[in-house]
Design an enzyme around this catalytic site. Structure first.
Site, PDB file in Angstrom:
ATOM      1  N   SER A   1       4.373  -1.427   3.952  1.00 39.45           N
ATOM      2  CA  SER A   1       4.606  -2.742   4.571  1.00 39.45           C
ATOM      3  C   SER A   1       4.964  -3.766   3.518  1.00 39.45           C
ATOM      4  CB  SER A   1       3.360  -3.241   5.287  1.00 39.45           C
ATOM      5  OG  SER A   1       2.928  -2.302   6.209  1.00 39.45           O
TER       6      SER A   1
ATOM      7  N   SER B   1      -4.010   7.232  14.325  1.00 37.70           N
ATOM      8  CA  SER B   1      -3.457   7.232  15.677  1.00 37.70           C
ATOM      9  C   SER B   1      -4.566   7.425  16.708  1.00 37.70           C
ATOM     10  CB  SER B   1      -2.442   8.367  15.811  1.00 37.70           C
ATOM     11  OG  SER B   1      -3.124   9.602  15.720  1.00 37.70           O
ATOM     12  N   ASN B   2      -4.243   7.166  17.953  1.00 38.66           N
ATOM     13  CA  ASN B   2      -5.203   7.408  19.042  1.00 38.66           C
ATOM     14  C   ASN B   2      -5.854   8.782  18.928  1.00 38.66           C
ATOM     15  OD1 ASN B   2      -5.016   5.048  20.427  1.00 38.66           O
ATOM     16  ND2 ASN B   2      -3.800   5.849  22.138  1.00 38.66           N
ATOM     17  N   GLU B   3      -5.033   9.779  18.665  1.00 43.67           N
ATOM     18  CA  GLU B   3      -5.530  11.152  18.664  1.00 43.67           C
ATOM     19  C   GLU B   3      -6.538  11.362  17.531  1.00 43.67           C
ATOM     20  OE1 GLU B   3      -2.341  10.148  18.926  1.00 43.67           O
ATOM     21  OE2 GLU B   3      -2.262  10.544  21.084  1.00 43.67           O
TER      22      GLU B   3
ATOM     23  N   GLU C   1     -11.754  -2.548   4.885  1.00 41.50           N
ATOM     24  CA  GLU C   1     -11.093  -3.124   6.057  1.00 41.50           C
ATOM     25  C   GLU C   1     -12.066  -2.995   7.221  1.00 41.50           C
ATOM     26  OE1 GLU C   1      -9.643  -5.101   7.691  1.00 41.50           O
ATOM     27  OE2 GLU C   1      -7.513  -4.618   7.502  1.00 41.50           O
TER      28      GLU C   1
ATOM     29  N   GLN D   1       0.826  -1.204   0.000  1.00 42.12           N
ATOM     30  CA  GLN D   1       0.000   0.000   0.000  1.00 42.12           C
ATOM     31  C   GLN D   1       0.861   1.256   0.000  1.00 42.12           C
ATOM     32  OE1 GLN D   1      -3.455   0.075   2.622  1.00 42.12           O
ATOM     33  NE2 GLN D   1      -2.750   1.940   3.564  1.00 42.12           N
ATOM     34  N   GLY D   2       0.637   2.140  -0.970  1.00 34.54           N
ATOM     35  CA  GLY D   2       1.396   3.392  -1.054  1.00 34.54           C
ATOM     36  C   GLY D   2       0.522   4.588  -0.732  1.00 34.54           C
ATOM     37  N   TYR D   3       0.269   4.782   0.539  1.00 35.39           N
ATOM     38  CA  TYR D   3      -0.560   5.909   0.975  1.00 35.39           C
ATOM     39  C   TYR D   3       0.286   6.965   1.692  1.00 35.39           C
ATOM     40  CZ  TYR D   3      -5.316   4.022   0.144  1.00 35.39           C
ATOM     41  OH  TYR D   3      -6.489   3.573  -0.397  1.00 35.39           O
ATOM     42  N   SER D   4       0.818   6.603   2.881  1.00 33.45           N
ATOM     43  CA  SER D   4       1.490   7.597   3.727  1.00 33.45           C
ATOM     44  C   SER D   4       2.738   8.153   3.066  1.00 33.45           C
ATOM     45  CB  SER D   4       1.910   6.957   5.043  1.00 33.45           C
ATOM     46  OG  SER D   4       0.789   6.531   5.749  1.00 33.45           O
TER      47      SER D   4
END
Lengths: 394, 379
Positions: A165, A370-372, A248, A128-131
């Protein structure tokens, strides 16, 4: 589906796993899960083909594309039995769970015919090429550029993706890139399918706090995506990218919970052995972990059900926060139960598994929102509270 | 296992909420609190008598509707949401299940139809209300005499006794445990106590050679913890459901307040510090709710031990959540959260009053730890 039929399916899967996850595949048992994702990649690819030959890849896909069209309840049964049997982390997960459903929904007939069989057969692996370095929580801040080659109609890509990943052992990557000069945010993006083995792509591993390297930085310098390998229309990349994440739905987390249960059992076992189980505070924490895991299973089943009420949305939004923080807390609990032994590398594989858990679970509350960000989503989408203001720094 | 409410269950929940929004309005609840009775008799006669809420908890063989545990929990959750001062939990989640579990045929035939028809409210004189095995050690003893029994002892706190027509008392007799029915008409000594939580009445019970006729012995020749275990699990789950209902109620108060309160030119709901705290509570509410309703859905096929462990887990989560939801509500209301006029304190008091009832969070977690850590094979 009746409970009886689900039980039959469970028995079938569990028998198949017992018959196949043995012999040369024996070393794969319980390996390759999150945090251990770079373990034994070639053997795990062979395992994917073994699964495919048994008809157990892509079981939720429609029959037309080689799936079994299993219902959610049946897929849950599959994931649980797979996890219970110690089935290894799935190399094919990104293709099977994310890209495949996206192509089935939005791909052209040619794209489906070209790519779905390879995913189903376990012969082509995806990443996956997102971030990007500047597009983490703020994914829409993608800066990787795609420019149209006027001669061929292909797309030429420049930029950098990060946290890709298993890119080093994958064949293809799907890339979210900016195809319209001057656009910002969600507009002007494109969703491209690109082979990794080509000039203009360089993959560099990122070493993690656990020592392993299942993530990479992937650099694009004029790499090519063919004109027919755009999913959706150019400019609509955000819509496709978000739809992909929507597939997902968390079914695979049911299998993950089997691994969590084993980890908790290890913690209990060691606590009984080394006397940590005598401490009343440790006992409370272990019991709390057990309760959280029980709740997690029911929560997953509620989240997976088709339920459109507002309170169901709140529960769905909270699920990722719940499991990731539970797992991270378990990592710390495991180390506290090990006590001084946590600080020494051991040849007891149980200790090493828990040490990996401790380190890797730090990623759980960061990746995939993330949590935030999760708390923002719950507050804004679930509770209707005001949105965070956007700044204008670049 | 289906964990999504059916249309009928959804309807039950919505109708109950709608009714209680009106009948257990803050004004009405405050009227009861200020009168010091802790019990809204008119509301009880409506829901138990006219609307048949108690019938859901009783098997069809005894004149009830025989619905599942889920329906029962939905109703007590709705009651908790409004702090409605009615003995629904005591009647449908404590007394009725105990009668069903260990009552003799005669006792079941006498009391279950009366509960189903809404003619009586019932409760249990729990032993130590802060213990997680509260039927043991009531401190009441019984002695067989001609034609009946003499009961002696003192129970410090009997939840809902002032509202109850039927009181079930667990007593020990020569090492055996027995259950007795004390009907209001029979006359016995009790004294209503002044309580922190004004929405649920508590009385002290003193039995001084109280004569109970043979016919009022409820159990069929003794009972033990294992025969009562499913009733205890239902009582715990019911209380947990009531607690998460109250948590939802107080969280909704908070959300409504922060959406309106303006400071620094913006609603305080727009501050991330506030949003994240509200969101955290939502996560924990979803967790508790999933465990409660998941346990209820699997209840018929679970082992008695699994039921008790999951119910203990539900209590640990719900007690912890409700207290935090209530204290956050006072904090996020700011100064007005400290006033009598605003409602958060009603929930705050309920939170404290229930977090030790039938076992503290710590006691429930220890019960689970004992199972996981003190036996060879873990669950």
């Amino acid at each position: 589906m009746s409970d009886e039929a689900t039980q039959q399916l469970r028995a079938e899967i569990s028998q198949w796993m017992a018959d196949h996850l043995c012999g040369r595949f024996e070393p794969l048992r319980f390996r390759g899960n999150a945090g251990d994702g770079d373990a034994l990649p070639e053997l795990r690819k062979e395992w994917e083909r073994e699964l495919a030959s048994g008809g157990w890849t892509c079981p939720g896909w429609p029959g037309e594309w080689g799936g079994r069209a299993l219902s959610v309840a049946e897929q849950v049964a599959f994931q649980e039995e797979y996890g219970r049997a110690g089935g290894p982390g799935r190399m094919g997960h990104i293709g099977e769970g994310l890209l495949g459903p996206t192509l089935i929904a939005f791909g052209t007939q040619e794209q489906k015919e070209r790519f779905l069989p390879g995913i189903r057969a376990g012969s082509e692996f995806w990443c996956q090429g997102y971030s990007e370095p500047s597009a983490g929580s703020d994914l829409a801040n993608v800066r990787t550029r795609a420019r149209r080659d006027p001669e061929t109609g292909d797309w030429l890509v420049h930029g950098q993706k990060v946290w890709t990943s298993l890119a080093h052992v994958s064949d293809w990557i799907f890339v979210l890139a900016r195809c319209e000069e001057g656009t910002v945010g969600r507009n002007g993006l494109i969703f491209l399918l690109m082979p990794l083995d080509q000039p203009g792509i360089e993959i560099r591993p990122i070493r993690q706090i656990s020592g392993g390297a299942e993530f990479n930085s992937t650099f694009f310098d004029g790499a090519r995506a063919r004109a027919e390998h755009v999913v959706g229309a150019p400019g609509e990349g955000w819509k496709i990218a978000m739809a992909l994440l929507g597939f997902e739905r968390g079914i695979s987390t049911l299998g993950q919970q089997m691994a969590f249960a084993q980890e908790l059992e290890l913690v209990c076992q060691i606590a009984r052995e080394n006397g940590a189980a005598q401490s009343s505070r440790t006992r409370q924490r272990i019991a709390r972990a057990w309760v959280g895991l029980r709740a997690m299973r029911y929560l997953a089943m509620r989240v997976l059900a088709e339920d459109t009420r507002p309170e169901a949305l709140r529960e769905r939004l909270g699920y990722k926060f719940h499991w990731s923080n539970w797992h991270r807390d378990l990592g710390k609990l495991a180390m506290d139960v090990l006590g001084a032994d946590a600080g020494i590398v051991s040849d007891d594989p149980r200790y090493e598994r828990l040490r990996q858990l401790f380190l890797y679970s730090r990623a759980d509350t960061i990746y995939g929102g993330s949590n935030e960000i999760q708390l923002n989503l719950i507050a804004e989408q679930g509770l209707g509270m005001p949105r965070e203001p956007r700044g204008n720094l670049t | 296992m289906n964990l999504v409410l059916s249309d009928d269950q959804q309807l039950i929940r919505e109708e109950a909420s709608r009714l209680l929004r009106e009948k257990a309005s803050p004004q009405n609840v405050r009227r009861i609190v200020e009168a010091g009775t802790g019990f809204d008799a008119a509301l009880w006669s409506m829901i138990a008598g006219e609307l048949g809420w108690c019938a859901m908890a009783v098997p069809e063989a005894y004149g009830g509707l025989g619905l599942g545990l889920t329906e029962r929990l939905l109703l007590v959750e709705a009651v908790g949401e409004r702090l409605a001062p009615v003995p629904l939990w005591s009647t449908t989640c404590a007394a009725a299940p105990l009668l069903e579990a260990i009552g003799s045929r005669a006792a079941r035939e006498r009391y279950l139809p009366a509960i189903a028809e809404g003619r009586i409210a019932a409760t249990i004189a729990w032993g130590r209300i802060d213990a997680s095995e509260p039927l043991q050690a009531t401190g009441v003893t019984s002695k067989a005499v001609d034609g009946g029994y003499l009961l002696d002892g003192h129970v410090g706190q009997v939840i809902d006794q002032p509202a109850a027509d039927l009181l079930l008392v667990s007593a020990s007799a020569d090492g055996e445990q027995a259950l007795f029915a004390l009907e209001r008409e029979a006359g016995y000594e009790s004294r209503q106590l002044e309580t922190l939580d004004g929405t649920r009445p508590i009385a002290e019970l003193t039995l001084n050679a109280q004569f109970i006729p043979d016919a009022s012995r409820v159990d069929d020749g003794g009972f033990d913890a294992s025969s009562a275990s499913s009733a205890i699990a239902i009582a715990q789950l019911g209380l947990a459901a009531e607690q998460i209902g109250a948590a939802r109620g107080v969280m909704d108060l908070t959300l409504a307040y922060v959406a309106e309160r303006v400071q620094f030119g913006r609603t305080i709901a727009s501050f991330q510090a506030v949003k994240h705290r509200c969101a955290r509570l939502e996560v924990d509410l979803a967790e508790a709710k999933a465990l409660i309703y998941g346990t209820a859905a699997g209840f018929p096929s679970a082992t008695p031990e699994e039921r008790l462990l999951e119910a203990s887990g539900a209590r640990a989560l719900a007690s912890n959540l409700l207290f935090r939801a209530a204290e956050e509500s006072i904090q996020l209301h700011g100064g007005v959260g400290f006033t009598w006029e605003y409602d958060p304190h009603l929930y705050f008091k309920r939170a404290q009053a229930t977090c030790t009832l039938l076992g503290s969070e710590e006691a429930h977690l220890e019960a689970i730890a004992a199972r996981l850590l003190d036996k060879e094979a873990a669950a």
